[in-house]
Design an enzyme around this catalytic site. Structure first.
Site, PDB file in Angstrom:
ATOM      1  N   ASP A  83     -45.330  64.801 -59.549  1.00  0.00           N
ATOM      2  CA  ASP A  83     -45.360  66.016 -59.643  1.00  0.00           C
ATOM      3  C   ASP A  83     -44.804  67.022 -59.143  1.00  0.00           C
ATOM      4  O   ASP A  83     -45.317  67.049 -57.907  1.00  0.00           O
ATOM      5  CB  ASP A  83     -46.335  67.358 -60.784  1.00  0.00           C
ATOM      6  CG  ASP A  83     -45.933  67.594 -61.133  1.00  0.00           C
ATOM      7  OD1 ASP A  83     -44.358  68.258 -61.873  1.00  0.00           O
ATOM      8  OD2 ASP A  83     -46.007  68.496 -62.865  1.00  0.00           O
TER       9      ASP A  83
HETATM   10  C1  BGC Z   1     -44.028  70.485 -63.808  1.00  0.00           C
HETATM   11  C2  BGC Z   1     -43.331  69.333 -64.345  1.00  0.00           C
HETATM   12  C3  BGC Z   1     -41.978  69.104 -64.355  1.00  0.00           C
HETATM   13  C4  BGC Z   1     -41.331  69.724 -63.304  1.00  0.00           C
HETATM   14  C5  BGC Z   1     -40.646  69.318 -62.583  1.00  0.00           C
HETATM   15  C6  BGC Z   1     -43.631  70.849 -63.332  1.00  0.00           C
HETATM   16  O1  BGC Z   1     -43.410  72.343 -62.665  1.00  0.00           O
HETATM   17  O2  BGC Z   1     -45.148  70.222 -63.960  1.00  0.00           O
HETATM   18  O3  BGC Z   1     -43.880  68.598 -66.021  1.00  0.00           O
HETATM   19  O4  BGC Z   1     -41.289  68.001 -64.966  1.00  0.00           O
HETATM   20  O5  BGC Z   1     -41.988  70.517 -62.154  1.00  0.00           O
HETATM   21  O6  BGC Z   1     -39.595  70.552 -63.107  1.00  0.00           O
END
Ligand code: BGC
Length: 733
Positions: free
Chosen positions: A290
């Site tokens: 993530d």
């Molecule tokens: C979130 C994810 C997301 C990623 C990309 C993160 O901050 O937790 O769910 O897919 O950002 O945008």
């Protein structure tokens, strides 16, 4: 003789080398088996090229305030992936062309983005989608999202989120499918099938990403990004099933989560990422970290610096580093120092290339370029959006048949901050949705009630703050109306990522507004828009009718207006329990039984929550026949058929979802009070009846998992539960 032996040796060598050449396909050959193409390509790649494949950079910015820090970087043609935040397919094709023509081996980039509940056509938030219980509609909406996304340059969406969520203070409950593992599994499968279609290679399909692996929703106190203390029993019983179902449905990728699971952060967790996902479940795609979760290992105190974080994440089983540059910066030296074996690098690259090959990116690296008009918001998309929104609405209360709005109401007071809103109504992760595309509630009502009722609009108050100057106008509007419809709710960023709240009640100003309007003695209809279950302790008593509309997206207006007029008969049922108060959290239907079942609840509030999981009313009435079982005793090899006939005894056509639960009263590991095992939604015309059926497969529906993920099926008593019926049967040898 010597000469002959030499000639023979040369012949054998040449023959062997020909043999290898024939056997090893060229990676560019579309007709060769994928695995052979991958091996050939890997054999040609340098370490640096391999490591570049394992990184994701961003292109453009999105609206997530938590991620805005990352600067757009000069795109390298060797990069493995881009988080693509532009709607322009031509830019994508240009960047892709650079990768194909300017990188040494011409490996295509995979372009990803968060199309969570729609790309440009915004569907209701996933928690709402689950409350529709309509997996087919969810699959169709996901396919629409895939098509809009693909035509905008994407190959991959970071969806679905299948974190079973039981703490409504956690803002991200809005992004998943509620509190139940089986429901999350069913919707995980629907979403994966919708995004990926029957073949990832087809046009308009994109790779799915199951997230956040794993246990993210149990962060302490619902505070986002926090520690989660999860026993292995809970991990297997509650959190693993939706991921396993999504993997079995073919999800190409997963995303690791931010949380620390009992001392080993999810983004450095070898057990979950490798032992379970890769070894046990045989997932052959890749895992992306993530945003920043590799770097976070330093904050989480398991890595001294980014280099150690890179080593830990990589060795745990994360193949792609989202934006941290930890892999680019440190994997070369980690390999050189012997801390990361080359075989692991090859295996990681193999997994990434496999997904790219399956997507057909080597053969068809570019997307079609068509006009925005042909790409977005097509009438058939909007129809599905309205349908899914309407089916997700939950009629929580309807005293004296206050709803639907019939001709007895000639004047309607339409009050509240949500009425003319076009931003918050889309919810968090609104993709590329635009407020100007949204059909507001006001527009919907104007159209629906044209020549039928007069609308008396007043804002009343804002979402929060203390300004009551709009109350008088609202009271006046109420006084000249036959019913008062109040649209309250949450702003979009009150839920979603980093959207934790210490109370799930609406701000006091909204409650005060209702209190004032109640004094007019007109019927009060509350329409609630939120990304989570709400605390309605105060509001519930003042309302004659309450509808939970969640965050319905682009077609909010027509869906809401249609529900109020009766054009849409409500059929949603809660996918997440509404507690009495915030302090009652966690409360969910499939809890374990307390040692003293009638005792131990909070003394100052009723024992039960305000609305249980599965609660939802309709404008019509349904009568359930007695549940019939094909046998009272079965063996492990039998299938037990359970049937119930549901009659629509009211005056409206409707759609009814039957939720089938199983109760296992005694087992070697304590079991939840009851567990959802099957559900089915069917249309029933007024005056008609329909048979619902549940084929109980003992291995699948009566077994349970232990703390190591092994399944057990134990003989004994069981119950099938439907509504208030509880029917006994026995499993024997
Ligand atoms: C979130 C994810 C997301 C990623 C990309 C993160 O901050 O937790 O769910 O897919 O950002 O945008």
């Amino acid at each position: 003789m010597k000469k002959l032996c030499f000639a023979l040796a040369i012949f054998v060598m040449v023959a062997c080398s020909h043999k290898t050449e024939n056997k090893t396909a060229n990676y560019k050959d579309p007709n060769a088996p994928i695995e052979e193409r991958i091996e050939h390509l890997i054999s040609l790649m340098t370490l640096d090229e391999k490591i570049m494949q394992m990184n994701q950079w961003t292109y453009g910015k999105n609206a997530n305030p938590n991620n805005i820090g990352e600067k757009m970087r000069e795109v390298s043609p060797e990069i493995g992936s881009l988080l693509y935040r532009s709607t322009n397919p031509e830019y994508r094709n240009q960047i892709q062309k650079k990768a194909i023509t300017e990188s040494r081996l011409g490996i295509p980039i995979i372009f990803g983005f968060d199309a969570i509940h729609g790309y440009r056509t915004i569907f209701p938030i996933p928690l709402a989608q689950a409350s529709s219980w309509n997996t087919e509609l969810v699959k169709t909406s996901s396919a629409i999202t895939a098509k809009e996304s693909w035509l905008s340059g994407l190959d991959w969406t970071f969806s679905p989120m299948v974190d079973v969520a039981r703490d409504a203070r956690w803002g991200r409950v809005s992004e998943g499918y509620g509190e139940d593992p089986y429901a999350n599994s069913a919707f995980a499968v629907a979403a994966v099938q919708g995004y990926q279609g029957s073949n990832l290679n087809d046009k308009y399909t994109i790779a799915a990403c199951l997230k956040h692996f794993i246990g993210y929703s149990l962060s302490e106190g619902g505070r986002d990004y926090h520690y989660s203390d999860i026993s292995n029993q809970t991990l297997w019983e509650t959190f693993m099933p939706p991921f396993e179902a999504g993997v079995n449905a073919g999800a190409a990728t997963l995303m690791s989560s931010f949380n620390d699971i009992s001392g080993i952060p999810a983004s450095a967790n070898h057990y979950t990422l490798t032992e379970v996902l890769k070894n046990k479940w045989k997932h052959d795609g890749f895992v992306v970290s993530d945003w920043g979760s590799v770097r976070n290992l330093v904050e989480q105190s398991v890595a001294e610096d980014l280099k150690e974080a890179a080593q830990k994440s990589f060795m745990a089983g994360i193949e792609m580093d989202m934006v941290d540059n930890a892999y680019i910066d440190y994997l070369p030296e980690l390999v050189e120092e012997g801390k990361v074996p080359m075989t692991s690098i090859d295996e990681a690259v193999r997994r990434i290339l496999r997904v790219k090959m399956k997507l057909g990116l080597f053969e068809n690296p570019y997307v079609d370029v068509v006009s925005e008009k042909e790409r977005y918001l097509l009438p058939e998309y909007l129809e599905i959006a309205e349908q899914l929104s309407a089916e997700s609405f939950v009629l929580l209360k309807n005293e004296n048949e206050t709803l639907p709005i019939t001709s007895k109401y000639k004047n309607l007071a339409i009050i509240g901050p949500m009425v003319k809103d076009s931003v918050h109504i889309m919810g968090f992760w609104e993709g590329m949705g635009r407020p100007q595309d949204v059909k507001t509630i006001y527009e919907g009502l104007e159209k629906e009630f044209k020549n039928k009722a007069t609308l008396n609009y007043a804002l009343g108050c804002d979402y929060d703050g203390e300004d009551k100057s709009g109350f008088n106008a609202a009271i006046q509007a109420a006084n000249k109306s036959d019913a008062v419809i109040i649209f309250l709710g949450e702003k979009r960023h009150w839920s979603g990522e980093n959207g934790s709240r210490s109370t799930i009640a609406l701000p006091k100003i909204q409650e005060d507004l209702v209190e004032e309007l109640k004094k007019t003695n007109k019927p009060i209809i509350l329409m609630l828009s939120s990304g989570r279950p709400l605390e309605l302790m105060k509001l519930e008593k003042m309302a004659d009718a309450i509808v939970q509309i969640w965050q319905p997206g682009t077609m909010a207006g027509p869906a809401v207006a249609g529900l109020l007029s009766g054009r849409h008969n409500p059929s949603g049922k809660l996918a997440m329990t509404f507690p009495q108060t915030t302090g009652q959290i966690p409360i969910y239907y499939n809890m374990r039984q307390a040692a003293r079942p009638t005792l131990g609840h909070y003394q100052d509030i009723p024992r039960d929550p305000l609305y249980w999981f599965g609660h939802g009313l309709s404008y019509t009435t349904y009568e359930y026949s007695e549940v019939k079982l094909s046998s009272k005793t079965i063996t492990k090899k039998d299938t037990l058929i359970a049937e119930v006939t549901v009659s629509n005894t009211g005056n409206h056509d409707g759609k009814e979802t039957v939720l089938w639960f199983i109760k296992d009263p005694f087992a070697s590991i304590s079991r939840p009070i009851k567990e959802l095992k099957h559900f089915e939604k069917q249309t029933i015309k007024a005056g008609d009846k329909v048979v619902y059926r549940f084929e109980i497969n003992p291995e699948h529906d009566l077994s349970f998992v232990d703390s190591e993920g092994n399944r057990h099926l134990e003989n004994g008593d069981f119950y099938v539960i439907v509504n208030d019926q509880k029917v006994h049967f026995k499993l024997v040898d």
